[in-house]
Design a protein around this motif. Structure first.
Motif, short mmCIF file in Angstrom:
data_model
loop_
_atom_site.label_atom_id
_atom_site.label_comp_id
_atom_site.label_asym_id
_atom_site.label_seq_id
_atom_site.Cartn_x
_atom_site.Cartn_y
_atom_site.Cartn_z
N GLU A 27 0.83 -1.21 0.00
CA GLU A 27 0.00 0.00 0.00
C GLU A 27 0.86 1.26 0.00
OE1 GLU A 27 -3.28 2.03 2.91
OE2 GLU A 27 -3.42 -0.13 2.60
N GLN A 30 2.56 1.71 -3.44
CA GLN A 30 1.75 2.30 -4.51
C GLN A 30 1.92 3.82 -4.53
OE1 GLN A 30 -2.48 1.58 -4.23
NE2 GLN A 30 -2.80 2.18 -6.34
N GLN A 37 5.51 5.07 -12.54
CA GLN A 37 4.40 4.75 -13.41
C GLN A 37 4.54 5.35 -14.81
OE1 GLN A 37 0.80 6.22 -11.70
NE2 GLN A 37 1.41 8.34 -11.82
N THR A 42 1.12 2.06 -13.99
CA THR A 42 0.59 2.08 -12.62
C THR A 42 0.48 0.68 -12.04
OG1 THR A 42 -1.67 2.08 -13.45
CG2 THR A 42 -0.71 4.22 -12.91
N ASN A 43 0.32 -0.32 -12.90
CA ASN A 43 0.20 -1.69 -12.40
C ASN A 43 1.41 -2.55 -12.78
OD1 ASN A 43 -0.27 -1.86 -15.11
ND2 ASN A 43 -2.10 -3.12 -14.94
N TYR A 100 4.86 -3.65 -3.85
CA TYR A 100 3.68 -3.21 -4.62
C TYR A 100 3.66 -3.84 -6.01
CZ TYR A 100 0.68 -0.41 -7.53
OH TYR A 100 -0.28 -0.02 -8.43
N GLN A 104 1.16 -7.02 -8.19
CA GLN A 104 0.29 -6.67 -9.32
C GLN A 104 0.15 -7.86 -10.26
OE1 GLN A 104 -1.35 -3.64 -9.16
NE2 GLN A 104 -0.30 -3.85 -7.21
#
Length: 105
Positions: A27, A30, A37, A42-43, A100, A104
């Motif tokens: 968390e 991220q 990103q 972002t993922n 993070y 994903q």
């Protein structure tokens, strides 16, 4: 006597100084991965050709890769850029970002 020896070894190698990386928090990662990103998505699915996907990679691998950029052990075409991007991040930040992207899909 034998058990005491193994217990002392276990204690020695469980000290934080010998840990491979700090425990990462996905968390927090991220939020800390904001500048990542733009190239890695972002993922963790890269948005630019030639940039690696980071989604689902092993967190320790990602952490060590980022440390290698910080320590000039990974130079390559993007080494200077990555070193600059990672220059303000500490070991905890790197572990959080690694965790993070590792989570994903």
């Amino acid at each position: 006597m034998k058990n005491a020896f193994f217990l002392s070894l276990l204690t020695l190698f469980s000290l934080p100084a010998f840990s491979a990386m700090p425990d990462g928090n996905a968390e927090a990662g991220q939020t800390k991965a904001f500048s990542c990103q733009f190239c890695h998505g972002t993922n963790g699915v890269a948005v630019k050709d030639g940039y690696p996907h980071m989604n689902g990679q092993n967190a320790l691998y990602l952490y060590k890769a980022m440390k290698a950029y910080q320590n000039d052990e990974r130079l390559g075409d993007y080494g200077k850029m990555m070193k600059q991007q990672l220059s303000a991040l500490n070991d905890q930040d790197l572990a959080d970002i690694a965790e993070y992207y590792a989570k994903q899909p």
